[in-house]
Scaffold this active site. Structure first.
Site, short mmCIF file in Angstrom:
data_model
loop_
_atom_site.label_atom_id
_atom_site.label_comp_id
_atom_site.label_asym_id
_atom_site.label_seq_id
_atom_site.Cartn_x
_atom_site.Cartn_y
_atom_site.Cartn_z
N ASP A 17 -8.32 -12.88 3.13
CA ASP A 17 -9.31 -11.87 2.79
C ASP A 17 -8.50 -10.74 2.14
O ASP A 17 -7.27 -10.67 2.31
CB ASP A 17 -10.00 -11.40 4.08
CG ASP A 17 -10.89 -10.20 3.86
OD1 ASP A 17 -11.59 -10.17 2.84
OD2 ASP A 17 -10.87 -9.29 4.71
N ASP A 19 -9.59 -6.87 1.69
CA ASP A 19 -9.65 -5.53 2.27
C ASP A 19 -9.33 -5.54 3.76
O ASP A 19 -9.88 -6.32 4.51
CB ASP A 19 -11.04 -4.93 2.03
CG ASP A 19 -11.31 -4.78 0.54
OD1 ASP A 19 -10.48 -4.17 -0.14
OD2 ASP A 19 -12.34 -5.31 0.07
#
Ligand SMILES: *[C@@H]1O[C@H](CO)[C@@H](O)[C@H](O)[C@H]1NC(C)=O
Ligand SMILES: *[C@@H]1O[C@H](CO)[C@@H](O)[C@H](O)[C@H]1NC(C)=O
Length: 430
Positions: A17, A19
């Protein structure tokens, strides 16, 4: 699932992922920015009390209550019944879905919104107004105003314009060790994925800043606007992948993924087919790093059957170093705000205590240390938990990480070590 340790050497595919996973944010600065971006909207567009814009530094300790005030025992029983059970808990506990009845705040992008809701309740109480769920539609409008698909491009709202102008204030570049580690994974034949629900334009800004202009060379497949957790869970009604031209999605969906590249939306089964083709394996072994229980850990574990590594910055609030040796980051940048007293959102809360262990007193006044729901979820749906990618970036690929497992102590699976309160609980039990 094998109870053996996890070795990155044995994985074919390593996914991330973006952020709060590959990209660490300055949590004080971004929490403030997100809070302000919503609050400004409510004040300027919806006529809410300007008081919402004034936060004392201690307000950031907050998690969830009626307004920012704790409920008394009587109030808890009045609203939740003598068993103190919240009736929607079971659906949240087993599916992590959102619902018209509640909103699940589960990551650092969401949390300032919870504080704002509480402050709205405070303001309504102060004015003697009835508190109804009506203000929720204004919160939703505030999210849309700041984060809709075109906000980045149009420089609208209060969030994107400020990050674009001064990314260094909010985003922390990956350390040299993390960049080396990513290159090393590639050189060792690993397939690297980036799967983010951010849009492509914002993703590019973040990756440019944290990895450098050539970040696209690092990843085999980049998926933006992935709309997790639906990316994993929406089967068989899955959304197709779409190609992007100048950050605009093609209106026509793709029937499948033919080759590596940068795509938008999409779904886990089509990605899985591509990974099979790329690895030549019937069951490619995937390990996935993420920070969100709802969007990353639970769905990647449950639907993708992937190994999952959770980034838990809260470990740093309980004695765990972000990296070993400690990074030579410039010590806490002086903020333009007088935020000396503002706590880092990952530090233990005065109001709520530890993120990992709940301290309760039984009738006899004895202290009882119980796992919080959050740590229960971490132990159930992730293979292991680390405070940051940096914490493992200097380890060799054949380093063997112990994994969480119901038949092992709850402290197993945290690397480089468990948080303080879990250690204390373990000592008390033995
Ligand atoms: C996004 O939000 C801005 C600011 O409210 C608005 O001007 C724009 O029309 C919105 N765009 C979309 C696609 O909703
Ligand atoms: C729900 O959460 C509790 C811990 O708070 C746990 O004991 C229980 O097993 C959970 N149920 C599911 C389905 O995960």
């Amino acid at each position: 699932r094998a109870q053996r340790g996890v070795l990155l050497r044995d994985c074919d595919v390593i996914g991330f992922d973006l952020d709060h996973t590959l990209c660490r944010y300055d949590l004080k600065e971004t929490s403030r920015l997100i809070y302000e971006s919503f609050a400004q909207y409510l004040v300027e567009h919806k006529g809410y009390d300007k008081d919402l814009l004034n936060l004392t530094p201690t307000a950031w300790d907050f998690c969830a209550t009626h307004g920012t005030r704790d409920l008394s025992q009587e109030e808890i029983i009045k609203h939740y019944g003598p068993k103190r059970e919240w009736k929607h808990f079971n659906s949240l506990n087993s599916t992590f879905t959102r619902s018209a009845k509640y909103y699940f705040y589960d990551n650092y992008f969401d949390l300032p919104g919870a504080l704002l809701c509480a402050r709205v309740v405070d303001v309504l109480n102060k004015r003697g107004c009835e508190v109804t769920p009506d203000f929720w539609k204004d919160m939703v409008a505030a999210i849309d105003h700041n984060y809709n698909t075109s906000a980045f491009r149009e420089d609208s709202g209060w969030y994107f314009p400020r990050v674009k102008r001064d990314p260094g204030r909010f985003l922390q570049p990956c350390s040299a060790s993390v960049r080396r580690w990513l290159r090393g994974l590639k050189e060792n034949g690993k397939i690297l994925l980036l799967i983010t629900s951010s849009h492509s334009d914002y993703c590019r800004l973040v990756c440019d800043h944290i990895l450098g202009k050539d970040f696209e060379d690092v990843f085999d497949v980049i998926i933006t606007n992935a709309l997790k957790p639906g990316f994993f869970s929406l089967i068989p009604q899955q959304r197709p992948f779409r190609t992007l031209v100048n950050d605009v999605e093609d209106s026509e969906g793709l029937p499948g993924l033919e080759k590596p590249g940068w795509y938008s939306q999409g779904n886990w089964p089509h990605l899985h087919d591509l990974l099979k083709k790329m690895t030549g394996r019937v069951e490619p072994r995937v390990v996935y790093f993420g920070d969100s229980m709802r969007s990353d850990m639970f769905p990647a574990f449950s639907f993708g059957k992937w190994e999952t590594v959770m980034i838990v910055e809260e470990m740093e609030g309980e004695g765990v170093a972000r990296a070993n040796p400690a990074p030579s980051q410039p010590a806490e940048k002086k903020s333009k705000f007088e935020d000396q007293a503002m706590k880092t959102p990952s530090a233990a809360s005065q109001q709520w205590g530890s993120y990992f262990v709940d301290v309760q007193r039984d009738e006899g006044g004895e202290e009882r240390l119980r796992l919080t729901w959050c740590s229960h979820c971490i132990h159930t749906y992730s293979t292991m938990a680390i405070p940051s990618i940096e914490a493992i970036a200097d380890l060799p690929l054949d380093y063997k990480f112990p994994r969480f497992s119901p038949d092992k102590p709850s402290t197993t699976g945290y690397y480089p070590r468990p948080p303080d309160t879990l250690l204390k609980r373990e000592e008390n039990q033995s």
